[in-house]
Design a protein around this motif. Structure first.
Motif, PDB file in Angstrom:
ATOM      1  N   SER A  84      49.740  25.450  40.110  1.00  0.00           N
ATOM      2  CA  SER A  84      48.799  24.815  41.036  1.00  0.00           C
ATOM      3  C   SER A  84      49.067  25.258  42.472  1.00  0.00           C
ATOM      4  CB  SER A  84      48.906  23.293  40.931  1.00  0.00           C
ATOM      5  OG  SER A  84      48.515  22.842  39.660  1.00  0.00           O
ATOM      6  N   LEU A  85      50.351  25.353  42.822  1.00  0.00           N
ATOM      7  CA  LEU A  85      50.702  25.778  44.181  1.00  0.00           C
ATOM      8  C   LEU A  85      50.295  27.229  44.425  1.00  0.00           C
ATOM      9  CD1 LEU A  85      52.012  24.924  46.823  1.00  0.00           C
ATOM     10  CD2 LEU A  85      54.212  25.675  45.901  1.00  0.00           C
ATOM     11  N   VAL A  86      50.542  28.105  43.437  1.00  0.00           N
ATOM     12  CA  VAL A  86      50.121  29.509  43.552  1.00  0.00           C
ATOM     13  C   VAL A  86      48.601  29.589  43.690  1.00  0.00           C
ATOM     14  CG1 VAL A  86      49.990  31.727  42.348  1.00  0.00           C
ATOM     15  CG2 VAL A  86      52.110  30.406  42.296  1.00  0.00           C
ATOM     16  N   THR A  87      47.886  28.781  42.922  1.00  0.00           N
ATOM     17  CA  THR A  87      46.419  28.766  43.004  1.00  0.00           C
ATOM     18  C   THR A  87      45.962  28.348  44.390  1.00  0.00           C
ATOM     19  OG1 THR A  87      46.300  28.185  40.661  1.00  0.00           O
ATOM     20  CG2 THR A  87      44.321  27.823  41.972  1.00  0.00           C
ATOM     21  N   ALA A  88      46.590  27.319  44.940  1.00  0.00           N
ATOM     22  CA  ALA A  88      46.204  26.834  46.268  1.00  0.00           C
ATOM     23  C   ALA A  88      46.388  27.903  47.344  1.00  0.00           C
ATOM     24  CB  ALA A  88      47.033  25.603  46.625  1.00  0.00           C
TER      25      ALA A  88
END
Length: 536
Positions: A84-88
């Motif tokens: 999720s953090l990489v996506t953000a």
């Protein structure tokens, strides 16, 4: 409250898993713009996200058996939070595919089967039925909330904050998960790598083939890939046909391998014998079609509204709002009815209701998708989905003994995400193909365009069609040498074909829902005890 604390943790995790499958759709145009990609690029990202989950869900369930369900749940939460953090932080489509479609998907394949198994471990009897019904209702709530949350956050901040929020939630779940009771892990369990490869490979081949149909064609090749100047279309047949056929063969091989593993006393990745349970067959097929339908609608309607009508993310969410309201209300109604009405009756009513709602939507489709008929149709579709969401998970889990709940949790996740993958890939690709054909036909059949101008327009739109608005279509024709009058006429013909494309794409969903209703005869009247094996 302490008794239901575990259910709250599991329900929050379930909410995030489902939310992530719907939140991106209403933001599709903004995300495509931010990442400098196209609608078809976003279609691939959405499809590959659900495909990753479908392809590895069975393996994730087995890893839960080997590591312990609670441990797998926690590891999955960490992986999902990192994704999720990489996506953000994604600067482009490639990083989005890595963070969202791959890493988050791999985290979900550990979390989703563990949710089902841990609910069965932590609750017994009537409480277990209540827990599964609540998780079903949360599934419906998350599917409904996704478009609203995505629309609001994208319009007033950025879609990236949705994924930052998911990272924070997964940290909270990880910290709270110590209270979850588990049973001893089976450290001696060996996972058959060959089965995992065959399962993932077969599904990937089929879904990738379907996804590429909009470019390569289903059977007759349209624009097949090339090696140098040589088109890859053996015997004049599109590569899509070969990919789907090869995928089907690989999946058949997977099934045969599972039978051989059982015969030789080894542990299969999937107990093929589970499919002899009639209730489970009907429940899983219902899951497949349910999520095929919702993923289809959540792709084609936002694409139509945003690219053809110019809606922003919030406006798209508002148009989908009646479906979300119906879904939320009737998920709760379905859960309340669980102890009062037959599970079969509630689920079949849900399937029939979804099909009826789609008929309303089909009749109500106009250029702006405006008016009460469209809103009523969307509400009715959501109501049907809510009734199904409140029942099918409970039906599937109650069809087997507790020892099989982890495997069935993986199966359920597989069918859910395979349905979503096929919905986005099949209906999305048909929609895009119809749009492409509509524009090409509008240009070729207009007698006001000379052969030279037609060739110029074709060159101008090559590789860019079909996701354009009516105004963009008019501009393309004028830039290709057409007069203002001819450009306006071509654009109007194209606008008419947009409506037809949307209607035909949604009709596919309606037809599949009708077929699903016919396959639901083995749904049980009551749930709560493991079903007996039958071929019914």
């Amino acid at each position: 409250m302490k008794r239901w604390g575990v259910l709250v943790i599991l329900a929050v995790a379930q909410f995030v898993m489902v939310l992530d499958s719907t939140v991106m759709n209403v933001s599709i145009s903004q995300v495509a713009s931010d990442l400098d990609t196209t609608i078809t690029g976003m279609q691939a990202a959405i499809t590959f996200y659900t495909l990753t989950m479908a392809a590895f869900m069975l393996t994730g369930g087995k890893l839960g058996d080997r590591w312990g369900r609670a441990r797998a749940f926690r590891i999955g939460a960490v992986v999902y939070g990192v994704g999720s953090l990489v996506t953000a932080l994604s600067p482009n489509l490639t990083v989005l595919l890595l963070g969202w479609s791959l890493v988050e998907g791999l985290g979900a394949v550990l979390v989703i089967p563990a949710i089902a198994a841990l609910a069965a471990i932590n609750y017994d009897g009537r409480a277990r039925v209540t827990a599964f019904s609540a998780l079903g209702a949360v599934t419906g709530l998350a599917a409904a909330a996704g478009p609203l949350i995505g629309g609001l956050v994208t319009t007033y901040a950025s879609w990236r904050f949705v994924f930052v929020g998911e990272t924070i939630v997964m940290i909270a779940i990880l910290l709270a998960s110590r209270s979850i009771k588990d049973v001893a892990a089976d450290r001696s369990l060996r996972i058959d790598v060959g089965s995992a490869v065959l399962s993932a490979g077969g599904m990937a081949l089929v879904v990738f083939g379907v996804l590429q149909s909009k470019t390569w064609g289903w059977f007759v090749p349209l624009a097949p890939p090339k090696i140098g100047s040589v088109e890859i279309a053996p015997l004049g047949v599109s590569p899509v046909t070969y990919l789907i056929l090869l995928g089907a063969i690989v999946l058949w091989w997977f099934g045969q391998r599972q039978r051989r593993l059982v015969e030789t006393g080894r542990v299969p990745l999937l107990k093929v014998s589970l499919f002899r349970i009639g209730a489970l067959r009907s429940g899983l097929s219902g899951f497949l079609v349910q999520y095929f339908a919702i993923a289809s609608l959540f792709f084609v309607i936002p694409v139509y509204l945003q690219t053809m009508q110019g809606y922003d993310a919030l406006g798209t969410g508002v148009k989908i709002l009646p479906l979300s309201v119906g879904l939320i209300v009737f998920s709760a109604v379905g859960s309340w009815l669980t102890s009062r009405r037959s599970a079969r009756r509630i689920a079949q009513t849900g399937q029939a209701t979804m099909a009826t709602g789609l008929l309303f939507v089909l009749v109500a489709i106009r250029p702006e998708l405006a008016g009460w008929p469209f809103a009523i149709g969307m509400f009715v579709v959501g109501a049907g989905f809510g009734l199904l969401a409140s029942q099918l998970g409970n039906v599937n889990m109650s069809a087997v003994e507790r020892g099989d709940t982890s495997e069935v949790g993986g199966l359920q996740g597989t069918f859910q995400n395979l349905g979503s993958s096929f919905g986005t890939a099949v209906v999305g690709s048909v929609f895009i193909l119809l749009l492409a054909g509509g524009f090409t036909t509008a240009v070729s059949e207009n007698t006001g365009i000379s052969a030279a101008q037609r060739a110029q327009v074709t060159t101008a739109i090559e590789g860019a069609v079909p996701i354009v608005s009516q105004d963009e279509a008019e501009r393309l024709v004028r830039e290709g040498g057409g007069s203002a009058e001819v450009a306006a006429a071509v654009a109007q013909d194209y606008a008419d074909s947009q409506i037809e494309a949307l209607q035909q794409a949604i009709f596919i969903v309606f037809a599949l829902l009708v077929i699903s209703l016919l396959l639901s005869r083995n749904l049980p009247a009551k749930v709560g005890a493991a079903a007996s094996t039958d071929d019914g």
